[in-house]
Design a protein around this motif. Structure first.
Motif, PDB file in Angstrom:
ATOM      1  N   ALA A  32      17.130  16.885  45.698  1.00 31.48           N
ATOM      2  CA  ALA A  32      16.637  15.529  45.367  1.00 31.48           C
ATOM      3  C   ALA A  32      16.573  14.618  46.402  1.00 31.48           C
ATOM      4  O   ALA A  32      15.806  14.754  47.666  1.00 31.48           O
ATOM      5  CB  ALA A  32      17.206  15.118  44.041  1.00 31.48           C
ATOM      6  N   GLY A  33      17.561  13.693  46.386  1.00 33.60           N
ATOM      7  CA  GLY A  33      17.892  12.635  47.436  1.00 33.60           C
ATOM      8  C   GLY A  33      18.727  13.371  48.394  1.00 33.60           C
ATOM      9  O   GLY A  33      18.594  12.903  49.588  1.00 33.60           O
ATOM     10  N   GLY A  34      19.164  14.393  48.498  1.00 36.16           N
ATOM     11  CA  GLY A  34      20.033  15.118  49.483  1.00 36.16           C
ATOM     12  C   GLY A  34      21.284  14.563  49.715  1.00 36.16           C
ATOM     13  O   GLY A  34      22.112  14.891  50.650  1.00 36.16           O
ATOM     14  N   GLN A  35      21.730  13.365  49.225  1.00 35.77           N
ATOM     15  CA  GLN A  35      23.214  12.424  49.534  1.00 35.77           C
ATOM     16  C   GLN A  35      24.462  13.436  49.193  1.00 35.77           C
ATOM     17  O   GLN A  35      25.406  13.045  49.605  1.00 35.77           O
ATOM     18  CB  GLN A  35      23.133  11.214  48.871  1.00 35.77           C
ATOM     19  CG  GLN A  35      21.835  10.407  49.321  1.00 35.77           C
ATOM     20  CD  GLN A  35      21.693  10.133  50.707  1.00 35.77           C
ATOM     21  OE1 GLN A  35      22.601   9.874  51.523  1.00 35.77           O
ATOM     22  NE2 GLN A  35      20.406  10.980  51.186  1.00 35.77           N
ATOM     23  N   VAL A 106      22.353   4.868  51.073  1.00 35.75           N
ATOM     24  CA  VAL A 106      22.506   5.965  50.499  1.00 35.75           C
ATOM     25  C   VAL A 106      21.605   5.646  49.134  1.00 35.75           C
ATOM     26  O   VAL A 106      20.825   6.406  48.373  1.00 35.75           O
ATOM     27  CB  VAL A 106      23.821   6.182  49.531  1.00 35.75           C
ATOM     28  CG1 VAL A 106      23.833   7.144  48.387  1.00 35.75           C
ATOM     29  CG2 VAL A 106      24.691   6.901  50.941  1.00 35.75           C
ATOM     30  N   ARG A 107      21.505   4.273  48.777  1.00 31.87           N
ATOM     31  CA  ARG A 107      20.677   3.779  47.598  1.00 31.87           C
ATOM     32  C   ARG A 107      19.250   3.852  47.919  1.00 31.87           C
ATOM     33  O   ARG A 107      18.540   4.009  47.120  1.00 31.87           O
ATOM     34  CB  ARG A 107      21.096   2.397  47.103  1.00 31.87           C
ATOM     35  CG  ARG A 107      22.455   2.166  46.732  1.00 31.87           C
ATOM     36  CD  ARG A 107      22.852   0.766  46.023  1.00 31.87           C
ATOM     37  NE  ARG A 107      22.674  -0.254  46.984  1.00 31.87           N
ATOM     38  CZ  ARG A 107      23.772  -0.517  47.541  1.00 31.87           C
ATOM     39  NH1 ARG A 107      24.898   0.074  47.155  1.00 31.87           N
ATOM     40  NH2 ARG A 107      23.839  -1.769  48.277  1.00 31.87           N
ATOM     41  N   HIS A 108      18.688   3.871  49.291  1.00 31.33           N
ATOM     42  CA  HIS A 108      17.404   3.977  49.576  1.00 31.33           C
ATOM     43  C   HIS A 108      16.909   5.624  49.551  1.00 31.33           C
ATOM     44  O   HIS A 108      15.741   5.842  49.470  1.00 31.33           O
ATOM     45  CB  HIS A 108      17.076   3.499  50.901  1.00 31.33           C
ATOM     46  CG  HIS A 108      16.843   2.055  50.862  1.00 31.33           C
ATOM     47  ND1 HIS A 108      18.080   0.931  50.861  1.00 31.33           N
ATOM     48  CD2 HIS A 108      15.649   1.324  50.974  1.00 31.33           C
ATOM     49  CE1 HIS A 108      17.503   0.088  50.899  1.00 31.33           C
ATOM     50  NE2 HIS A 108      15.977  -0.025  51.107  1.00 31.33           N
ATOM     51  N   ARG A 109      17.981   6.408  49.720  1.00 35.79           N
ATOM     52  CA  ARG A 109      17.691   7.770  49.710  1.00 35.79           C
ATOM     53  C   ARG A 109      17.952   8.662  48.550  1.00 35.79           C
ATOM     54  O   ARG A 109      17.165   9.434  48.143  1.00 35.79           O
ATOM     55  CB  ARG A 109      18.355   8.549  50.877  1.00 35.79           C
ATOM     56  CG  ARG A 109      17.799   8.042  52.237  1.00 35.79           C
ATOM     57  CD  ARG A 109      16.313   8.466  52.603  1.00 35.79           C
ATOM     58  NE  ARG A 109      16.214  10.013  52.500  1.00 35.79           N
ATOM     59  CZ  ARG A 109      14.874  10.311  52.409  1.00 35.79           C
ATOM     60  NH1 ARG A 109      13.672   9.764  52.508  1.00 35.79           N
ATOM     61  NH2 ARG A 109      14.988  11.918  52.362  1.00 35.79           N
ATOM     62  N   GLY A 110      19.152   8.348  47.706  1.00 31.36           N
ATOM     63  CA  GLY A 110      19.658   9.001  46.877  1.00 31.36           C
ATOM     64  C   GLY A 110      18.812   8.622  45.545  1.00 31.36           C
ATOM     65  O   GLY A 110      18.202   7.833  45.441  1.00 31.36           O
ATOM     66  N   THR A 111      18.735   9.581  44.589  1.00 32.62           N
ATOM     67  CA  THR A 111      17.823   9.452  43.245  1.00 32.62           C
ATOM     68  C   THR A 111      18.470   9.469  41.995  1.00 32.62           C
ATOM     69  O   THR A 111      19.823   9.953  41.918  1.00 32.62           O
ATOM     70  CB  THR A 111      16.778  10.699  43.284  1.00 32.62           C
ATOM     71  OG1 THR A 111      17.614  11.944  43.330  1.00 32.62           O
ATOM     72  CG2 THR A 111      16.016  10.751  44.658  1.00 32.62           C
ATOM     73  N   PHE A 112      17.993   8.612  41.202  1.00 31.39           N
ATOM     74  CA  PHE A 112      18.472   8.625  39.906  1.00 31.39           C
ATOM     75  C   PHE A 112      18.813   9.999  39.150  1.00 31.39           C
ATOM     76  O   PHE A 112      20.088  10.075  38.563  1.00 31.39           O
ATOM     77  CB  PHE A 112      17.817   7.452  39.094  1.00 31.39           C
ATOM     78  CG  PHE A 112      18.107   7.352  37.687  1.00 31.39           C
ATOM     79  CD1 PHE A 112      19.113   6.632  37.531  1.00 31.39           C
ATOM     80  CD2 PHE A 112      17.430   7.863  36.234  1.00 31.39           C
ATOM     81  CE1 PHE A 112      19.945   6.184  36.031  1.00 31.39           C
ATOM     82  CE2 PHE A 112      17.918   7.717  35.214  1.00 31.39           C
ATOM     83  CZ  PHE A 112      19.175   6.827  34.874  1.00 31.39           C
TER      84      PHE A 112
END
Length: 284
Positions: A32-35, A106-112
């Motif tokens: 998803a975001g990959g974080q 992280v907030r720009h790449r991570g997903t809900f």
């Protein structure tokens, strides 16, 4: 370190993603975001044969009004949730909690949806989702099904998602006019929470008409502080009421001791942070 070799798939529809997962079997990971996934791959704590990237599926992104609920696509970034006006108006608790997630990168790449599906007990979004009675919409070979947050989280890093299913969207009942606060305690900035408390309250005058409270990192899964809720509802929003209610915060919890805190310390944190969070909400 360098990850072990794996095949890569980038489907453009939900059906393609489900089909790719079904063909890969249990030896696959969803990106998803990959974080969370990428560090695990680099440390070779996971070595999937296939990584299926959901980043090219447009229908998994965005936030929309659906009558009595908001619908948040699983691939919507933390940044977009944090800034969305619908979320601010109808699910303020999500905006408050998302604002504390890691750092801006992280907030720009991570997903809900990625955060919810990862199901880290120290993650900041499962508890607010539980407090708001969110519902997870899951797609698999047999179609789509809806699972309430109270049943979605099952154990450490474990959800009700089957190996060939993906989280598509999250339905969040509107809590319009409810006040909200997310109180988080961590040892250093941007670290995982040792304990956190998600609180949203509806008041009528100086009386607490309804309250939803959930705890982060006080068990293998997020837990509702129902004893606190019951001690608040129908009572005046006064300091003594809040102190007495917060004393129940650790009831029914089973925190895991680690190098940061033992059980008793986490239980005391839950009581203190709950008192702070409720006080912040009613005084807002």
């Amino acid at each position: 370190m360098i990850p072990a070799a794996f095949d890569y798939a980038a489907p453009t529809t939900v059906d393609e993603a489900v089909r790719a997962l079904s063909e890969a079997g249990e030896d696959a990971k969803v990106l998803a975001g990959g974080q969370s996934l990428l560090p695990v791959l680099r440390m070779r704590l996971a070595a999937p044969s296939v990584v299926i990237d959901l980043g090219r599926i447009p229908e998994l992104r965005g936030i929309r009004d659906d009558g009595d609920a908001l619908v948040i696509g699983a691939m919507t970034t933390h940044y977009d949730v944090q800034r969305d006006q619908l979320v601010a108006e109808h699910a303020a608790l999500l905006a408050r909690a998302t604002d504390t997630v890691a750092d801006p990168q992280v907030r720009h790449r991570g997903t809900f949806g990625g955060s919810l599906a990862h199901a880290d007990p120290a993650g900041d979004l499962p508890a607010p989702a539980l407090a708001l009675d969110a519902e997870m919409v899951i797609a698999g070979p047999g179609g789509r099904r809806t699972v309430p947050a109270a049943e979605f989280f099952q154990d450490f890093f474990t959800t009700s998602l089957a190996a060939n299913e993906i989280l598509v969207e999250v339905r969040v009942p509107k809590h319009t006019g409810w006040r909200a606060h997310y109180e988080k305690f961590n040892r250093v900035a941007q670290a995982w929470s040792m304990v956190a408390v998600a609180v949203t309250v509806r008041t009528e005058g100086d009386t607490i008409a309804d309250a939803r409270i959930a705890l982060t990192n006080m068990a293998a899964i997020p837990v509702r502080a129902t004893a606190v809720e019951q001690a608040l509802i129908g009572r005046k929003a006064e300091a003594e009421t809040i102190r007495a209610a917060a004393a129940h915060a650790a009831e029914g919890t089973s925190p895991t001791p680690d190098g940061n805190a033992d059980v008793e310390y986490r239980q005391e944190l839950a009581r203190v942070l709950t008192g702070r969070a409720v006080s912040a909400v009613v005084s807002a």
